[in-house]
Design a protein around this motif. Structure first.
Motif, PDB file in Angstrom:
ATOM      1  N   GLU A 102     -27.018 -22.043   3.408  1.00  0.00           N
ATOM      2  CA  GLU A 102     -27.127 -20.684   3.947  1.00  0.00           C
ATOM      3  C   GLU A 102     -26.972 -20.641   5.469  1.00  0.00           C
ATOM      4  N   PRO A 107     -16.940 -24.184   4.530  1.00  0.00           N
ATOM      5  CA  PRO A 107     -17.509 -24.609   3.244  1.00  0.00           C
ATOM      6  C   PRO A 107     -16.445 -25.039   2.238  1.00  0.00           C
ATOM      7  N   THR A 108     -15.273 -24.378   2.298  1.00  0.00           N
ATOM      8  CA  THR A 108     -14.209 -24.732   1.366  1.00  0.00           C
ATOM      9  C   THR A 108     -13.734 -26.162   1.604  1.00  0.00           C
ATOM     10  N   PHE A 109     -13.738 -26.601   2.868  1.00  0.00           N
ATOM     11  CA  PHE A 109     -13.200 -27.918   3.177  1.00  0.00           C
ATOM     12  C   PHE A 109     -14.308 -28.950   3.415  1.00  0.00           C
ATOM     13  N   SER A 110     -15.526 -28.592   3.049  1.00  0.00           N
ATOM     14  CA  SER A 110     -16.613 -29.531   3.272  1.00  0.00           C
ATOM     15  C   SER A 110     -16.453 -30.726   2.356  1.00  0.00           C
ATOM     16  N   ASN A 134     -17.193 -35.355   2.212  1.00  0.00           N
ATOM     17  CA  ASN A 134     -17.760 -36.544   2.843  1.00  0.00           C
ATOM     18  C   ASN A 134     -17.289 -36.645   4.293  1.00  0.00           C
ATOM     19  N   GLY A 164     -16.155 -22.886 -11.500  1.00  0.00           N
ATOM     20  CA  GLY A 164     -17.004 -22.741 -10.320  1.00  0.00           C
ATOM     21  C   GLY A 164     -16.239 -22.607  -9.017  1.00  0.00           C
ATOM     22  N   MET A 165     -14.942 -22.282  -9.090  1.00  0.00           N
ATOM     23  CA  MET A 165     -14.193 -22.144  -7.834  1.00  0.00           C
ATOM     24  C   MET A 165     -14.588 -20.863  -7.122  1.00  0.00           C
ATOM     25  N   THR A 166     -14.570 -20.933  -5.778  1.00  0.00           N
ATOM     26  CA  THR A 166     -14.821 -19.730  -5.000  1.00  0.00           C
ATOM     27  C   THR A 166     -13.556 -18.873  -5.014  1.00  0.00           C
ATOM     28  N   THR A 167     -13.698 -17.632  -4.558  1.00  0.00           N
ATOM     29  CA  THR A 167     -12.541 -16.746  -4.544  1.00  0.00           C
ATOM     30  C   THR A 167     -11.403 -17.352  -3.740  1.00  0.00           C
ATOM     31  N   GLN A 184     -10.757 -20.559  -3.110  1.00  0.00           N
ATOM     32  CA  GLN A 184     -10.146 -21.696  -3.810  1.00  0.00           C
ATOM     33  C   GLN A 184      -9.263 -21.216  -4.953  1.00  0.00           C
TER      34      GLN A 184
END
Ligand SMILES: Nc1ncnc2c1ncn2[C@@H]1O[C@H](COP(=O)(O)OP(=O)(O)OP(=O)(O)O)[C@@H](O)[C@H]1O
Ligand SMILES: [Mg+2]
Lengths: 601, 257
Positions: A307, A347-350, A352, A504-507, A509
């Motif tokens: 968050e 967050p999309t590219f987060s 390791n 579980g993909m985000t919009t 992705q």
């Protein structure tokens, strides 16, 4: 269905099995009987049409080859037609620009292993056709005896050569299409060294005509281009053999995207960098954004930030918006906005450590590229000319067209996504924009951007007329692109969305990995149609007095004292040039469609 | 039939609740598609949902991973209640695998990319790890040699097995199947059912909407019969097929068997 594979899987070049099986061909006599003279009515129609076509051809040839034609006006003004008033002593920059495009083309052809094989017989058939056409020209055109004879000779030779090759080779012989193309281009360029086309030029304002072959400043660079194409092709193949195909393709795609910018702002315009200013301003800005922004993004790309990350990204966006309230350097604002976009996408590219470092590296690259570009645009040019832009003619046409394509495509995709999104605000804004633009004649938009747009800008901002009209072109074209992409989006079945959601993909992705690749593939034919339209519409630049190809052909050359009244020749020449570009794009899109298997399944 | 016996007499009384539905109702406009559905599914349990067309079977299991939104009642998956909170939804969805009647593979991606896409981008797995896991899964569903093909080059049965592998690659706690064999030619149904049986044996919690009575009889721990958006009857396969209590169940079975 195997076609789909060819997008990713390179096939060996010698493969002939994917050629369509040869259709057994009827002997010419029977073919004509079957297709042209099958009945009395059909025979009459055939005869009438052949006569009409012959009459039209004769008229055209009579026009083109009449001794009254001032083709020397075209020949003398080649430079003006292709490059406008680009300074003569800097002309090598034009050739370097062409060289960049040729080299990228050669490399891409090699890396993608483009080009297949064709049956020799179908090539020979073209040989007969061309030979016949040349003979026909010799018959119909208003030539003197000896010229007529040379046409007969060339046409007859072509036909004879095709026949000789045909009787000497096997029915199933195939030839590489690239090799055929190379031979064709080589013959054309080679003829510049051999055939005395004559040498026309303006030197210090005076028309100079001499016999002999064309100027060395034309045939020399053209020859270099052919050699460059061959060398880069083999280099591309070497690279593809040695390296995993993925990243050379990525690098090449990016290079294509960047090439218009590099060509216009660095090669043709040649910015006069103020290195003192760069050291005291741009370098610190770069370091601040690359390091500070990089650290921020590294933190935001942590998978565990949750968050807090979203809140920080939102704050970044608000801060970026706030920079517009106080006076400061434009670059600082633009980069702040970019940083906010990267923060929101983090967050999309987060992932390791390696994934996060890669994200930060991309960010640093974007900052460097943007700063470099903005600094170059703001630096005075070393190459200047007396027209309103440093170049004109076909070069200007191509510059405006390619910038429009590159800019309007992403804008169109965004508009289409907005119009189909669930958020009413986006939907309404996008719909309003698209419907407004589609309801206004393009000329209005063009005139608005050339005359009025500069008045609407903030005081410290200036754009050249070219930049202003390119923005106009982009905004106009984007509305149409958006509708084409929307058509593609609507063709995606609901199940695709649901499958992506169930994983579980985000919009974001879902859109980037699932929806857009499929939608754009479907939209290729209308998108290419739109692109060809834009390319031809650049001729409207002539209306607002920019020195594009059409303006040079229509107004500049026919007003030169030696060539008054040569407007028809120039228009015919310009049409042929436009047609060649449009036809090339059309063929390229057909190839692309075949490769991607559009319309199958 | 030995599998059936062992499956049917499994003692799940000590297992934790994986899915709890309490009074779930859903309307499409004025039409009520779900009418106060309540059910509890235990960990490792295999539940088969039967019912006539339009009875709300799909609607119910689609509510469980939020492809549809219910308007009343509570759905709790693995201790997390489904609300309209976005992050909540993504978390649930990555724990609940779903297999569709129409496979819904991504036609522009190879089989391997179909399977690895979500683990890489949603689960943030390194690519190499995701790919070896994907190959292991393809092995498990019996098509290891198809990894580099595109979905359009596979048969229906192979496609559905890829779809199962794709869902399993997310390492879900629950698998939902919505008529996974209804779009298949008869000779391909068995290969998909075999994969599902193997999955049930390995202890996966499963809810399966199907018309395959053989599968229900053999694999299900419990059968839920739905009609008009309501759960009419719940019982073991033995109870259900030999001795149903409700008239509507009897009618349905007489039509279908
Ligand atoms: N998007 C929708 N809008 C309106 N009504 C819908 C919608 N989806 C489903 N319904 C209705 O809800 C009811 C339940 O549908 P559902 O798909 O859950 O049935 P089902 O039990 O899965 O049937 P089947 O065995 O045919 O798949 C049906 O009457 C259907 O018409
Ligand atoms: Mg259903």
């Amino acid at each position: 269905m195997t076609d789909q594979q060819t997008t990713d899987v390179a096939e060996p070049e010698e493969e002939t099995s994917n050629l369509p099986p040869k259709v057994p061909r009827l002997p010419p006599g029977e073919w004509m009987k079957k297709n042209l003279f099958s009945s009395v009515g059909n025979s009459i129609l055939t005869v009438v049409f052949v006569l009409v076509i012959l009459a039209i051809t004769r008229g055209l040839l009579g026009f083109a080859f009449s001794p009254e034609r001032r083709w020397d006006a075209t020949a003398t003004n080649m430079r003006l037609l292709f490059a406008g008033a680009y300074p003569q002593n800097q002309f090598v920059r034009m050739w370097v620009s062409l060289g960049i495009v040729v080299a990228l083309g050669g490399l891409s052809t090699g890396v993608w292993r483009a080009g297949g094989r064709m049956y020799l017989t179908s090539l020979l058939l073209k040989g007969y056709g061309v030979g016949g056409a040349v003979v026909l020209v010799g018959i119909l055109a208003p030539f003197s005896g000896s010229a007529r004879l040379s046409y007969f000779l060339v046409g007859g030779l072509l036909i004879a050569a095709s026949f000789a090759v045909q009787s000497a080779t096997d029915e199933d012989t195939t030839v590489g299409t690239l090799a055929v193309g190379l031979v064709g281009v080589s013959i054309a360029v080679g003829s510049f060294w051999v055939i005395p086309y004559g040498h026309h030029a303006f030197i210090d304002g005076a028309q100079v005509v001499s016999d002999g072959t064309v100027a060395a400043t034309t045939k020399g660079p053209l020859t270099v281009m052919v050699i460059l194409a061959v060398l880069t092709y083999f280099l591309g193949r070497e690279i593809a053999d040695r390296v995993d195909a993925g990243w050379p393709r990525k690098v090449l795609s990016l290079s294509w995207l960047a090439s218009p910018v590099v060509i216009v702002f660095f090669v043709l315009r040649d910015p006069d960098f103020d290195y003192g200013h760069i050291a005291t301003t741009e370098v610190p800005i770069f370091l601040a954004y690359a390091v500070g922004g990089g650290l921020l993004l590294f933190a935001l790309a942590s998978p565990r930030i949750g968050e807090v990350g979203r809140i920080i990204a939102a704050v970044t966006l608000i801060a970026a918006a706030a920079t517009f309230l106080t006076p400061m350097l434009q670059v600082i604002r633009i980069l702040a906005l970019m940083l906010a976009v990267f923060a929101l996408a983090a967050p999309t590219f987060s992932g390791n450590r390696a994934a996060r470092l890669r994200y930060v590296t991309v960010w640093a690259g974007v900052v460097l590229g943007l700063l470099w570009l903005i600094t170059a645009i703001n630096s005075p040019a070393t190459v200047e000319s007396n027209s309103s832009f440093f170049t004109g003619g076909l070069a200007l046409t191509l510059i405006v067209a390619s910038f429009t394509m590159i800019l309007s495509f992403p804008l169109g995709v965004i508009l289409a996504l907005a119009r189909t999104s669930n958020m009413p605000l986006f939907r309404v804004m996008s719909t309003t924009y698209i419907e407004f633009v589609r309801g206004v004649p393009f000329i209005t938009i063009l005139i608005f951007f050339s005359v009025l747009f500069p008045l609407f800008l903030p005081e410290n901002m200036e754009v050249t007329e070219i930049a202003a009209v390119t923005i106009g072109f982009t905004l106009f074209s984007a509305a149409y692109m958006a509708e084409n992409v929307r058509g593609g989006l609507q063709s995606i079945r609901r199940g695709q969305y649901e499958a992506a959601e169930a994983l579980g993909m985000t919009t974001a992705q879902k859109t980037v990995f699932i929806i857009l690749p499929q939608a754009l593939r479907v939209s290729i034919p209308p998108l290419v149609g739109q692109t060809i339209g834009t390319y031809k519409e650049t001729s409207l630049l002539a209306i607002i007095g920019l020195f594009d190809l059409l303006f040079v052909a229509r107004s500049l050359i026919p007003n030169q004292t030696s060539f008054i009244g040569s407007v028809r020749e120039q228009l015919l020449f310009a049409s042929v040039i436009y047609w060649m570009g449009a036809y090339a794009m059309s063929r390229a899109s057909q190839n692309l469609e075949r490769k991607l298997g559009v319309g199958e399944r | 039939m030995s599998d059936a016996a062992s499956a049917s007499v499994r003692d799940l009384s000590g297992a934790t609740n994986m899915i709890e539905c309490e009074g779930v109702s859903k309307w499409y406009g004025d039409f009520q598609a779900l009418n106060s559905v309540s059910a509890t599914i235990k960990e490792q349990e295999v539940v088969v949902v039967l019912g006539p067309s339009g009875s709300g079977k799909s609607t119910w299991i689609r509510c469980i991973n939020k492809l549809e939104h219910h308007q009343e009642g509570r759905i709790v998956v693995d201790g997390v209640e489904l609300t309209n909170d976005l992050r909540n939804i993504e978390k649930i969805r990555s724990e609940v695998g779903m297999v569709f009647q129409q496979f819904n593979l991504f036609p522009h991606l190879t089989v391997l990319d179909n399977i690895t896409l979500a683990p890489i981008w949603v689960r943030k797995k390194p690519r190499g790890e995701a790919e070896s896991a994907a190959r292991a899964l393809l092995d498990r569903v019996g098509i290891p040699e198809q990894a580099d093909k595109y979905p359009g080059q596979l048969s229906g049965g192979q496609q559905q097995r890829v779809a199962i592998a794709r869902a399993l690659a997310m390492e879900p706690r629950v698998m939902l199947f919505d008529e996974p064999t209804s779009a298949l030619d008869p000779e391909m149904i068995k290969e998909v059912l075999d994969v599902m049986k193997g999955l049930a044996r390995s202890g996966m919690t499963m809810i399966v909407v199907t018309h395959e009575m053989g599968f229900a009889r053999e694999v299900a721990d419990r059968i839920i019969f739905m009609e008009d958006g309501m759960i009419v009857e719940v019982g073991t396969p033995e109870h259900f097929f030999t001795n149903p209590t409700e008239d509507r169940t009897k009618l349905f079975l007489s039509q279908i068997l």
